[in-house]
Design a protein around this motif. Structure first.
Motif, PDB file in Angstrom:
ATOM      1  N   ASP A  18       1.548  -3.875  11.392  1.00 32.68           N
ATOM      2  CA  ASP A  18       1.462  -4.165  12.822  1.00 32.68           C
ATOM      3  C   ASP A  18       2.667  -3.637  13.588  1.00 32.68           C
ATOM      4  OD1 ASP A  18      -0.868  -5.390  12.215  1.00 32.68           O
ATOM      5  OD2 ASP A  18      -0.101  -7.442  12.355  1.00 32.68           O
ATOM      6  N   GLU A  19       3.839  -3.591  12.919  1.00 35.49           N
ATOM      7  CA  GLU A  19       5.042  -3.203  13.634  1.00 35.49           C
ATOM      8  C   GLU A  19       5.216  -1.691  13.719  1.00 35.49           C
ATOM      9  OE1 GLU A  19       8.364  -5.108  11.897  1.00 35.49           O
ATOM     10  OE2 GLU A  19       7.745  -7.128  12.476  1.00 35.49           O
ATOM     11  N   LEU A  20       4.443  -0.937  12.946  1.00 33.78           N
ATOM     12  CA  LEU A  20       4.535   0.514  13.016  1.00 33.78           C
ATOM     13  C   LEU A  20       3.946   1.013  14.330  1.00 33.78           C
ATOM     14  CD1 LEU A  20       3.490   1.593   9.403  1.00 33.78           C
ATOM     15  CD2 LEU A  20       5.762   1.772  10.423  1.00 33.78           C
ATOM     16  N   PRO A  21       4.416   2.160  14.834  1.00 34.95           N
ATOM     17  CA  PRO A  21       3.802   2.725  16.038  1.00 34.95           C
ATOM     18  C   PRO A  21       2.294   2.889  15.843  1.00 34.95           C
ATOM     19  CG  PRO A  21       5.815   3.904  15.482  1.00 34.95           C
ATOM     20  CD  PRO A  21       5.536   2.963  14.345  1.00 34.95           C
ATOM     21  N   GLU A  22       1.525   2.569  16.892  1.00 35.96           N
ATOM     22  CA  GLU A  22       0.058   2.679  16.832  1.00 35.96           C
ATOM     23  C   GLU A  22      -0.519   1.889  15.657  1.00 35.96           C
ATOM     24  OE1 GLU A  22      -1.547   4.165  19.282  1.00 35.96           O
ATOM     25  OE2 GLU A  22       0.340   4.758  20.209  1.00 35.96           O
ATOM     26  N   ASN A  23       0.175   0.814  15.262  1.00 34.52           N
ATOM     27  CA  ASN A  23      -0.278  -0.037  14.156  1.00 34.52           C
ATOM     28  C   ASN A  23      -0.463   0.734  12.856  1.00 34.52           C
ATOM     29  OD1 ASN A  23      -0.363  -2.446  15.702  1.00 34.52           O
ATOM     30  ND2 ASN A  23      -2.355  -1.831  16.562  1.00 34.52           N
ATOM     31  N   GLY A  24       0.339   1.772  12.692  1.00 36.25           N
ATOM     32  CA  GLY A  24       0.289   2.529  11.447  1.00 36.25           C
ATOM     33  C   GLY A  24      -0.938   3.402  11.308  1.00 36.25           C
ATOM     34  N   GLU A  25      -1.555   3.777  12.409  1.00 34.31           N
ATOM     35  CA  GLU A  25      -2.751   4.614  12.345  1.00 34.31           C
ATOM     36  C   GLU A  25      -2.385   6.092  12.458  1.00 34.31           C
ATOM     37  OE1 GLU A  25      -5.783   3.507  11.777  1.00 34.31           O
ATOM     38  OE2 GLU A  25      -5.110   1.409  11.717  1.00 34.31           O
ATOM     39  N   GLY A  26      -3.233   6.943  11.878  1.00 35.40           N
ATOM     40  CA  GLY A  26      -3.079   8.394  12.008  1.00 35.40           C
ATOM     41  C   GLY A  26      -1.749   8.898  11.476  1.00 35.40           C
ATOM     42  N   GLU A  27      -1.054   9.660  12.295  1.00 37.85           N
ATOM     43  CA  GLU A  27       0.207  10.246  11.859  1.00 37.85           C
ATOM     44  C   GLU A  27       1.326   9.224  11.729  1.00 37.85           C
ATOM     45  OE1 GLU A  27       0.994  13.405  14.578  1.00 37.85           O
ATOM     46  OE2 GLU A  27      -0.371  14.797  13.579  1.00 37.85           O
ATOM     47  N   ASN A  28       1.080   7.991  12.151  1.00 36.06           N
ATOM     48  CA  ASN A  28       2.073   6.923  12.012  1.00 36.06           C
ATOM     49  C   ASN A  28       1.851   6.083  10.758  1.00 36.06           C
ATOM     50  OD1 ASN A  28       3.593   7.172  14.628  1.00 36.06           O
ATOM     51  ND2 ASN A  28       1.515   6.927  15.423  1.00 36.06           N
ATOM     52  N   ALA A  29       0.960   6.540   9.900  1.00 39.07           N
ATOM     53  CA  ALA A  29       0.631   5.764   8.710  1.00 39.07           C
ATOM     54  C   ALA A  29       1.810   5.677   7.756  1.00 39.07           C
ATOM     55  CB  ALA A  29      -0.565   6.391   7.992  1.00 39.07           C
ATOM     56  N   ALA A  30       1.862   4.568   7.032  1.00 39.57           N
ATOM     57  CA  ALA A  30       2.866   4.421   5.989  1.00 39.57           C
ATOM     58  C   ALA A  30       2.492   5.293   4.790  1.00 39.57           C
ATOM     59  CB  ALA A  30       2.979   2.962   5.560  1.00 39.57           C
ATOM     60  N   ILE A  31       3.502   5.711   4.023  1.00 38.99           N
ATOM     61  CA  ILE A  31       3.275   6.477   2.806  1.00 38.99           C
ATOM     62  C   ILE A  31       3.097   5.489   1.653  1.00 38.99           C
ATOM     63  CG2 ILE A  31       4.221   8.201   1.238  1.00 38.99           C
ATOM     64  CD1 ILE A  31       3.599   9.318   3.974  1.00 38.99           C
ATOM     65  N   PRO A  32       2.011   5.590   0.888  1.00 38.66           N
ATOM     66  CA  PRO A  32       1.840   4.674  -0.259  1.00 38.66           C
ATOM     67  C   PRO A  32       2.995   4.812  -1.243  1.00 38.66           C
ATOM     68  CG  PRO A  32      -0.204   5.862   0.220  1.00 38.66           C
ATOM     69  CD  PRO A  32       0.876   6.509   1.040  1.00 38.66           C
ATOM     70  N   ASN A  33       3.491   3.706  -1.721  1.00 42.37           N
ATOM     71  CA  ASN A  33       4.623   3.718  -2.651  1.00 42.37           C
ATOM     72  C   ASN A  33       4.104   3.733  -4.085  1.00 42.37           C
ATOM     73  OD1 ASN A  33       6.633   3.616  -0.614  1.00 42.37           O
ATOM     74  ND2 ASN A  33       6.166   1.448  -0.330  1.00 42.37           N
ATOM     75  N   VAL A  34       3.700   4.920  -4.507  1.00 47.80           N
ATOM     76  CA  VAL A  34       3.180   5.118  -5.859  1.00 47.80           C
ATOM     77  C   VAL A  34       3.924   6.263  -6.514  1.00 47.80           C
ATOM     78  CG1 VAL A  34       0.889   4.234  -5.287  1.00 47.80           C
ATOM     79  CG2 VAL A  34       1.369   6.678  -5.037  1.00 47.80           C
ATOM     80  N   ASP A  35       3.904   6.304  -7.840  1.00 43.81           N
ATOM     81  CA  ASP A  35       4.554   7.404  -8.535  1.00 43.81           C
ATOM     82  C   ASP A  35       3.576   8.562  -8.695  1.00 43.81           C
ATOM     83  OD1 ASP A  35       2.876   6.848 -10.673  1.00 43.81           O
ATOM     84  OD2 ASP A  35       4.436   5.920 -11.899  1.00 43.81           O
ATOM     85  N   SER A  36       4.020   9.609  -9.397  1.00 47.06           N
ATOM     86  CA  SER A  36       3.213  10.820  -9.498  1.00 47.06           C
ATOM     87  C   SER A  36       1.919  10.603 -10.280  1.00 47.06           C
ATOM     88  CB  SER A  36       4.030  11.938 -10.149  1.00 47.06           C
ATOM     89  OG  SER A  36       4.472  11.557 -11.432  1.00 47.06           O
ATOM     90  N   HIS A  37       1.808   9.483 -10.975  1.00 46.72           N
ATOM     91  CA  HIS A  37       0.591   9.159 -11.724  1.00 46.72           C
ATOM     92  C   HIS A  37      -0.263   8.123 -10.990  1.00 46.72           C
ATOM     93  CE1 HIS A  37       2.236  11.420 -15.055  1.00 46.72           C
ATOM     94  NE2 HIS A  37       3.335  10.706 -14.982  1.00 46.72           N
TER      95      HIS A  37
END
Length: 851
Positions: free
Chosen positions: A780-799
């Motif tokens: 909710d606190e991200l710009p535009e509620n984290g939609e589109g180019e404001n999305a968060a990057i998933p915190n996952v490893d290369s697998h």
């Protein structure tokens, strides 16, 4: 084995914790962004087809064979058919393939010599770390160098060399040196690599060519050097593999990343420069017109007069589509793009100068002026002209190289104007990207882009004008940035604090090789030559094949970098053991990093057993709204999990971000342990290092002091927080390990290895470990509620594995919280780990924790 550099673009993914991609645009699983032939970024790593030299599996390396023969462990005669059967690389020099390279023959011969040399090694090294071993004679050193080949023949995913355990050898692993008087022993040619010399004032430019990146005399000697030196032979073949790759791969499609003013077409510009560089090198070495045609094809695509088949429509096929005005094809609104396109034209024009027709020269030069130099005058007042760091180095570097490349052919005076303006601006800004202690002003990853821009411009100035024109001497501490890079790398990856930057492509760490040459510091050159990104045409012009020895010999395991912006320290148990222990920690200030930093005062990383147990998440979404706008307390940047306090390995106060833009105090101590002439270091009982910081100002006046210390012969780490808080805190580390909770201890497991983490103090409270996912409470606190180019990057490893957070919830009150990190080393039991003494951080010293 690792993917070749040119196919991976060397994104520098941290093993275990995945760095963010440059944007949320997908990479093709079959190649570079928008084109074909490499590895993917941002998702699962996709292995590219391995070239011939990566397909062969060897039970032993050159070094192993030479040492085994020298020690009498194998029959020398039996090695000869081994070499003959295994090594027959298609080395391409001129038009004739070479069978067994001269370097292999030298290895076979030197193995016989090694039977005598090696028989003395045991007597030479009574000290377990060979710190006191006498330097070998230059002749012995030369013979050992020839017999060894490459110290490392593979790297991990982060480009860290994988060394075998080759024990102690005072001749092969002697202190770093240049064997400058051993040309005959090393089979090296006598070369005139002197830069030009001029009389009179002002900058004068030689008419000799090539001159971008290196002197003409070096090119004349390259073939003989390649025959004689194992590293140059390997790089040469790899560059030819790269050139063939680009012959088979069209220029990437013109698809701006986040629009022309977002991330622009920087990936395309850098990928095209890689192609022009490798193809131009291949042509100079062979005079085979297919490589020249490949260069011409790329330049015409970049110049917008030829479409790339990688595009899917008219706009994506034509470079310059969507730019405003007739001369803005190289996107000067995002001047990094312009500078990298300029570098391609400068290299192609200069390196193939004698082969171009006059019409071809005129077109290349006119295009470079129209789309590049005409947009480069100081009067444009670009924002980066007043900033130190990577933008200034890359942009001014592209301008310097372009001006030098067309110098005598430019009758307008524009080249001279641009050279003078860019050089003065770079000396006022770029060179101060390295702070007084060598730490790079932005982050450890942006170091690559800044020093690559600096090194190409500086080497071109030396080759063209006769000296570095102040690029190395204006900032007397610039050379220390090589030490910064070396100590920043752990056994598995870098200490990746802050943003981790875009795809590398042209950016390498080969500035170390140039710095080694110019400052006569062989350890810089020796360190870099085993790295994955050492394969580069410019390295062929900078590397000195007279260099010998082990870069780690007599190099302290610990170092403190005291500049107030970062205040960080690096500790390790070995320079060469990939499964050894490494820890790095920082305090400093969260401002002053050109909006590439995190709220990470007190942050740390830990490597052990070949894994990264506590790591960094890297960049968030570069295309996010206001991501780069501010480092202030209310900056939207901190709303991304990866940038705010909760995404770091720090204490979280009252579930809020820490105080931004405040200073810290730090202290450091070390036993100054060094490794010596061995890959098998024996750590003394009293060997240790520690770092402490008073980071109270980051926690709104609540007293917080953090310390990190190596214990138990560098096999165990103590992390201590002395806290007096008026509200709850949470202790956090980001890890890709699987966590099993056991109250005041936790067992971590990662890729089959294990680490136990224990709360050793206080032992009489209810403090226990917990576990969370590495994600914000909401978007909710991200710009535009984290939609589109404001999305968060998933915190996952290369697998695709999720990142976890190991936590401890701490109620308001006063604590001395001591956490012991205990890698489960082979041969050690739980009884072998120490329970650290309870010593206030203010009282820490080298001997404060002795039993």
């Amino acid at each position: 084995m690792s993917t070749p550099y040119y196919q991976s673009a060397y994104q520098d993914s941290t093993p275990g914790l995945n760095n963010a991609p440059y944007s949320d645009d997908p990479m093709s699983n079959e190649g570079f962004k928008y084109a074909g032939g490499g590895a993917a970024f941002g998702g699962a790593q996709v292995a590219a087809p391995k070239p011939w030299y990566k397909k062969k599996k060897f039970l032993v390396s050159y070094v192993d064979l030479a040492l085994m023969a020298g020690a009498g462990a194998v029959d020398v005669a039996a090695l000869i058919p081994f070499f003959i059967l295994i090594f027959n690389p298609p080395m391409i020099l001129d038009s004739d393939p070479i069978g067994i390279p001269a370097v292999i023959a030298a290895i076979i011969i030197a193995c016989v010599v090694g039977g005598v040399v090696g028989s003395r090694n045991d007597d030479d090294n009574s000290n377990s770390n060979a710190n006191n071993a006498a330097q070998p004679s230059p002749s012995d050193a030369a013979q050992s160098k020839l017999s060894s080949g490459r110290f490392s023949t593979d790297t991990n995913d982060a480009g860290v060399p994988i060394y075998g355990n080759n024990g102690t050898n005072s001749k092969l692993f002697q202190a770093p040196t240049f064997l400058s008087d051993q040309d005959d022993e090393l089979n090296l040619p006598t070369c005139d690599e002197s830069p030009p010399s001029f009389d009179g004032d002002g900058i004068q430019v030689t008419t000799d060519r090539p001159r971008i990146g290196g002197v003409a005399g070096r090119w004349e000697c390259l073939k003989d050097m390649i025959d004689a030196d194992a590293y140059m032979s390997y790089w040469n073949q790899s560059i030819f593999d790269e050139a063939q790759h680009f012959l088979d791969t069209p220029a990437p499609a013109w698809i701006p990343d986040g629009g022309l003013t977002g991330s622009g077409v920087l990936d395309q510009a850098r990928e095209c420069q890689m192609a022009v560089k490798s193809l131009s090198y291949a042509y100079r070495m062979t005079k085979d017109d297919k490589y020249k045609d490949g260069v011409w094809d790329r330049l015409q695509v970049i110049g917008g007069v030829k479409e790339t088949p990688a595009g899917t429509d008219e706009d994506s096929k034509t470079y310059g589509s969507g730019t405003e005005g007739e001369t803005n094809n190289w996107n000067p609104k995002h001047f990094l793009d312009t500078a990298e396109f300029m570098n391609s034209f400068a290299i192609g024009y200069d390196w193939l100068y004698d082969s171009w027709s006059q019409d071809e020269k005129d077109w290349i030069r006119d295009t470079l002026v129209t789309y590049g130099l005409n947009h480069s005058q100081a009067e444009n007042n670009y924002w980066w002209r007043s900033e130190s760091g990577n933008w200034n180095c890359v942009c001014n570097g592209g301008m310097i190289n372009s001006a030098l490349s067309i110098w005598e052919d430019d009758t307008s005076g524009l080249a001279e104007q641009i050279l003078n303006e860019a050089l003065e601006n770079a000396k006022s800004n770029c060179v101060y990207g390295a702070r007084e202690d060598g730490t790079w002003t932005e982050t450890s990853d942006y170091w690559y882009f800044g020093t690559t821009g600096w090194s190409l411009a500086t080497s071109s100035l030396i080759a063209s004008t006769g000296n570095e024109q102040g690029m190395l001497t204006t900032n007397p501490n610039f050379y220390k940035t090589a030490d910064f890079h070396m100590y920043n790398f752990g056994n598995q990856a870098k200490f990746d604090y802050g943003d981790t930057g875009p795809n590398k492509y042209t950016a390498t760490a080969n500035a170390l090789v140039l710095l080694g040459r110019e400052t006569k510091t062989p350890e810089y050159m020796l360190y870099q030559r085993d790295r994955a990104d050492a394969t580069d045409a410019f390295n062929m012009l900078w590397y000195d094949p007279h260099v010998a020895g082990a870069w780690w010999n007599n190099m302290p395991l610990d170092r403190y970098f005291d500049d107030s912006h970062t205040q960080w320290a690096s500790f390790r148990s070995s320079w060469t053991d990939n499964k050894g222990l490494f820890a790095a920690i920082k305090a400093g200030n969260t401002s002053g990093h050109q909006t590439h930093g995190d709220l990470d005062v007190g942050d740390f990383v830990i490597d052990a057993l070949g894994q990264r147990w506590a790591g960094e998440l890297g960049a968030a979404n570069y295309l996010g709204e206001n991501y780069f706008n501010s480092e202030a307390q209310d900056a939207e940047r901190w709303q991304w999990y990866r940038k705010g306090t909760e995404g770091q390995n720090v204490l979280l106060y009252n579930n809020t971000n820490s105080n931004a833009g405040v200073a810290s105090d730090a202290a450091f101590g070390t036993s100054n342990t060094t490794q010596g002439a061995t890959m098998d270091i024996d750590i003394d009982d009293d060997s240790t290092g520690f770092y402490t910081s008073d980071i109270t100002s980051s926690y709104y006046g609540n007293s917080v002091k953090r310390g990190l210390r190596l214990l138990n012969k560098r096999r165990q780490i103590l992390l201590q927080d002395d806290i007096d808080t008026d509200a709850q805190m949470q202790w956090r580390i980001q890890t890709n390990a699987t966590i099993s909770l056991n109250g005041q201890s936790a067992d971590l497991e990662l890729n089959g290895e294990k680490m136990t983490v224990r709360i050793t103090n206080p032992s009489d409270t209810d403090l226990e470990f917990g576990q969370e996912k590495a994600e914000p409470d909401s978007s909710d606190e991200l710009p535009e509620n984290g939609e589109g180019e404001n999305a968060a990057i998933p915190n996952v490893d290369s697998h695709g594995n999720e990142t976890n957070v190991l936590t401890i919830d701490i109620p308001a009150g006063s604590y001395s919280l001591q956490i012991s990190f205990e890698p489960q080393w082979d041969g050690m039991s739980s009884d072998d780990f120490q329970t650290p003494k309870n010593v206030a951080i203010d009282d820490w010293s080298l001997r404060s924790h002795d039993a």
